[in-house]
Design a protein around this motif. Structure first.
Motif, PDB file in Angstrom:
ATOM      1  N   VAL A  79       8.462   8.578  -2.745  1.00 26.76           N
ATOM      2  CA  VAL A  79       9.591   7.802  -3.254  1.00 26.76           C
ATOM      3  C   VAL A  79       9.011   6.631  -4.046  1.00 26.76           C
ATOM      4  N   ARG A  80       9.391   6.523  -5.332  1.00 34.14           N
ATOM      5  CA  ARG A  80       8.883   5.457  -6.200  1.00 34.14           C
ATOM      6  C   ARG A  80      10.025   4.535  -6.616  1.00 34.14           C
ATOM      7  N   PHE A  81       9.651   3.347  -7.086  1.00 41.97           N
ATOM      8  CA  PHE A  81      10.636   2.323  -7.390  1.00 41.97           C
ATOM      9  C   PHE A  81      10.408   1.740  -8.784  1.00 41.97           C
ATOM     10  N   GLU A  82      11.501   1.252  -9.368  1.00 44.23           N
ATOM     11  CA  GLU A  82      11.441   0.696 -10.715  1.00 44.23           C
ATOM     12  C   GLU A  82      10.736  -0.657 -10.742  1.00 44.23           C
ATOM     13  N   LYS A  83      10.936  -1.464  -9.692  1.00 41.39           N
ATOM     14  CA  LYS A  83      10.371  -2.805  -9.683  1.00 41.39           C
ATOM     15  C   LYS A  83       9.639  -3.083  -8.366  1.00 41.39           C
ATOM     16  N   GLU A  84       8.898  -4.175  -8.363  1.00 38.61           N
ATOM     17  CA  GLU A  84       8.211  -4.597  -7.157  1.00 38.61           C
ATOM     18  C   GLU A  84       9.216  -5.087  -6.113  1.00 38.61           C
ATOM     19  N   PHE A  85       8.834  -5.022  -4.845  1.00 35.97           N
ATOM     20  CA  PHE A  85       9.722  -5.480  -3.774  1.00 35.97           C
ATOM     21  C   PHE A  85       8.893  -5.803  -2.540  1.00 35.97           C
ATOM     22  N   THR A  86       9.527  -6.387  -1.539  1.00 34.51           N
ATOM     23  CA  THR A  86       8.884  -6.642  -0.257  1.00 34.51           C
ATOM     24  C   THR A  86       9.624  -5.864   0.822  1.00 34.51           C
ATOM     25  N   PHE A  87       8.969  -5.630   1.950  1.00 38.58           N
ATOM     26  CA  PHE A  87       9.650  -4.907   3.022  1.00 38.58           C
ATOM     27  C   PHE A  87       9.140  -5.373   4.383  1.00 38.58           C
ATOM     28  N   GLN A  88       9.978  -5.191   5.375  1.00 42.75           N
ATOM     29  CA  GLN A  88       9.663  -5.509   6.763  1.00 42.75           C
ATOM     30  C   GLN A  88       9.361  -4.187   7.478  1.00 42.75           C
ATOM     31  N   PRO A  89       8.147  -3.991   8.018  1.00 38.18           N
ATOM     32  CA  PRO A  89       7.810  -2.727   8.679  1.00 38.18           C
ATOM     33  C   PRO A  89       8.842  -2.285   9.717  1.00 38.18           C
ATOM     34  N   LEU A 114       1.911   3.157  -0.027  1.00 38.78           N
ATOM     35  CA  LEU A 114       0.739   3.031  -0.889  1.00 38.78           C
ATOM     36  C   LEU A 114       0.939   1.950  -1.940  1.00 38.78           C
ATOM     37  N   ASN A 115      -0.131   1.258  -2.282  1.00 46.62           N
ATOM     38  CA  ASN A 115      -0.103   0.340  -3.409  1.00 46.62           C
ATOM     39  C   ASN A 115      -0.189   1.129  -4.700  1.00 46.62           C
ATOM     40  N   CYS A 116       0.680   0.848  -5.658  1.00 43.00           N
ATOM     41  CA  CYS A 116       0.692   1.599  -6.918  1.00 43.00           C
ATOM     42  C   CYS A 116      -0.624   1.471  -7.677  1.00 43.00           C
ATOM     43  N   ALA A 117      -1.252   0.305  -7.612  1.00 46.30           N
ATOM     44  CA  ALA A 117      -2.423   0.038  -8.439  1.00 46.30           C
ATOM     45  C   ALA A 117      -3.602   0.931  -8.094  1.00 46.30           C
ATOM     46  N   ASN A 118      -3.882   1.114  -6.807  1.00 47.13           N
ATOM     47  CA  ASN A 118      -5.081   1.865  -6.426  1.00 47.13           C
ATOM     48  C   ASN A 118      -4.844   2.901  -5.332  1.00 47.13           C
ATOM     49  N   ALA A 119      -3.594   3.135  -4.984  1.00 46.92           N
ATOM     50  CA  ALA A 119      -3.221   4.140  -3.980  1.00 46.92           C
ATOM     51  C   ALA A 119      -3.777   3.819  -2.594  1.00 46.92           C
ATOM     52  N   SER A 120      -4.206   2.571  -2.369  1.00 51.88           N
ATOM     53  CA  SER A 120      -4.652   2.198  -1.028  1.00 51.88           C
ATOM     54  C   SER A 120      -3.437   2.089  -0.104  1.00 51.88           C
ATOM     55  N   VAL A 121      -3.681   2.245   1.184  1.00 51.47           N
ATOM     56  CA  VAL A 121      -2.590   2.251   2.164  1.00 51.47           C
ATOM     57  C   VAL A 121      -2.274   0.825   2.596  1.00 51.47           C
ATOM     58  N   ALA A 122      -1.041   0.384   2.331  1.00 53.69           N
ATOM     59  CA  ALA A 122      -0.602  -0.951   2.734  1.00 53.69           C
ATOM     60  C   ALA A 122      -0.034  -0.939   4.155  1.00 53.69           C
ATOM     61  N   TYR A 123       0.587   0.174   4.539  1.00 52.52           N
ATOM     62  CA  TYR A 123       1.167   0.293   5.882  1.00 52.52           C
ATOM     63  C   TYR A 123       1.390   1.770   6.170  1.00 52.52           C
ATOM     64  N   SER A 264      -1.075  11.002  -8.195  1.00 51.24           N
ATOM     65  CA  SER A 264      -1.574  11.645  -6.989  1.00 51.24           C
ATOM     66  C   SER A 264      -3.095  11.698  -6.972  1.00 51.24           C
ATOM     67  N   LEU A 265      -3.735  11.799  -8.153  1.00 53.15           N
ATOM     68  CA  LEU A 265      -5.191  11.821  -8.211  1.00 53.15           C
ATOM     69  C   LEU A 265      -5.760  10.551  -7.597  1.00 53.15           C
ATOM     70  N   ASP A 266      -5.200   9.393  -7.952  1.00 52.24           N
ATOM     71  CA  ASP A 266      -5.684   8.122  -7.409  1.00 52.24           C
ATOM     72  C   ASP A 266      -5.560   8.092  -5.891  1.00 52.24           C
ATOM     73  N   MET A 267      -4.493   8.670  -5.371  1.00 49.55           N
ATOM     74  CA  MET A 267      -4.277   8.682  -3.927  1.00 49.55           C
ATOM     75  C   MET A 267      -5.363   9.496  -3.222  1.00 49.55           C
ATOM     76  N   PHE A 268      -5.695  10.675  -3.774  1.00 47.06           N
ATOM     77  CA  PHE A 268      -6.709  11.514  -3.141  1.00 47.06           C
ATOM     78  C   PHE A 268      -8.100  10.890  -3.281  1.00 47.06           C
ATOM     79  N   ILE A 269      -8.374  10.219  -4.404  1.00 49.85           N
ATOM     80  CA  ILE A 269      -9.641   9.518  -4.567  1.00 49.85           C
ATOM     81  C   ILE A 269      -9.767   8.443  -3.493  1.00 49.85           C
ATOM     82  N   SER A 270      -8.667   7.703  -3.256  1.00 50.34           N
ATOM     83  CA  SER A 270      -8.671   6.639  -2.250  1.00 50.34           C
ATOM     84  C   SER A 270      -8.947   7.207  -0.852  1.00 50.34           C
ATOM     85  N   LYS A 271      -8.338   8.347  -0.533  1.00 51.67           N
ATOM     86  CA  LYS A 271      -8.550   8.962   0.779  1.00 51.67           C
ATOM     87  C   LYS A 271      -9.987   9.434   0.948  1.00 51.67           C
TER      88      LYS A 271
END
Length: 298
Positions: A79-89, A114-123, A264-271
């Motif tokens: 699920v992707r989003f148009e703009k940046e946002f914050t969330f409560q786990p 995932l963070n859009c920039a580098n596909a690292s896991v934020a939560y 998706s490539l960035d995500m697999f590289i990160s993993k």
């Protein structure tokens, strides 16, 4: 006369008939679930889009869009989003549990933010049908405003919900095997030499890469790889310490599936980076504007 000359012919005919029956059964099952499969997938995507909608509302955003849900595989969606946002786990966990409870086949799943920039896991967290097996951490810590991707991977549902093409393909395979067994004369089985059985192991510095069994062995510790991670690392292994263009990676990994996936490539590289972390002498480096390189230092 023919049966007396070849005592195995009767058994072969029996096996051929059994496999033919399996093939016909597979076709019947395929046509039975054909309509339901497409409906279930569409309904699940609506629920995932609703999760994104409620997540934006909880962050105070009632105007930006939730982008179309991207299906990476039969059991993985983003699920992707148009703009940046914050969330409560806490809110994210309760929202997904409440909405996905409406999907009868979504009792077990893993959520990665995932963070859009580098596909690292934020939560990340895991939900199980058995609540005692739930894995939920770091509640009560509001996440910073950023560009996020919600990646949800569901536990496979089994043979009864497999797509028609796989059922039909399996039936055709059974028929082909039956024909092979029926018409092929019995021959002694050749045992492969020991050396021929070791061609699936690749050495990457101090890391052993088992391409056949999709595993990494680092200092005696074994780490499992997914099919896509194995394909990505295999390309790097053939061109160690060389720059591999991003377009080449995307083409060789996904083009056979009829679609080339971007982020998706960035995500697999990160993993892969995370799984290679135990060995400091091997790393995957991003070359700006070009692609990636697998660096192995002696």
């Amino acid at each position: 006369m023919s049966d007396s000359r070849n005592p195995l012919s009767g058994k072969r005919r029996y096996l051929f008939g059994l496999l033919l029956l399996l093939f016909i059964s597979a076709i019947c099952v395929a046509f039975t679930i054909r309509d339901n499969d497409g409906f279930d997938t569409s309904r699940r995507e609506v629920l995932l889009r609703r999760i994104g909608h409620e997540l934006l509302l909880q962050s105070g955003d009632s105007t930006s869009r939730v982008l179309p849900v991207e299906k990476l595989s039969d059991n993985e969606y983003q699920v992707r989003f148009e703009k940046e946002f914050t969330f409560q786990p806490d809110s994210l966990v309760s929202t997904t549990q409440r909405l996905l409870a409406k999907d009868p086949f979504a009792s077990d799943y893993v959520v990665n933010v995932l963070n859009c920039a580098n596909a690292s896991v934020a939560y990340e967290y895991a939900i199980s049908k058995n609540k005692k097996d739930n894995i939920i951490t770091c509640l009560g810590r509001r996440q910073p405003v950023a560009c996020y991707i919600i990646d949800i991977k569901f536990k496979p549902r089994g043979i009864t919900t497999t797509k028609n093409k796989y059922l039909l393909g399996g039936g055709l395979l059974c028929l082909a095997i039956a024909g092979f067994v029926f018409f092929r004369p019995v021959k002694p089985r050749r045992v492969l030499p020991v050396d021929d059985q070791q061609t699936d192991m690749i050495t990457l510095g101090a890391v052993l890469f088992d391409t056949k069994n999709r595993k990494l062995v680092i200092d005696g510790t074994t780490t499992d790889l997914t099919g896509t991670e194995t394909r990505v690392l295999s390309i790097f292994a053939k061109s160690q310490n060389e720059i591999i263009e991003r377009s080449r990676l995307q083409k060789e990994i996904w083009e056979d599936e009829g679609v080339i996936v971007g982020r998706s490539l960035d995500m697999f590289i990160s993993k892969l980076r995370k799984k290679l972390e135990p060995d400091p002498n091997i790393r995957i480096v991003a070359i700006r504007g070009k692609g990636y390189k697998l660096e192995i230092s002696s």
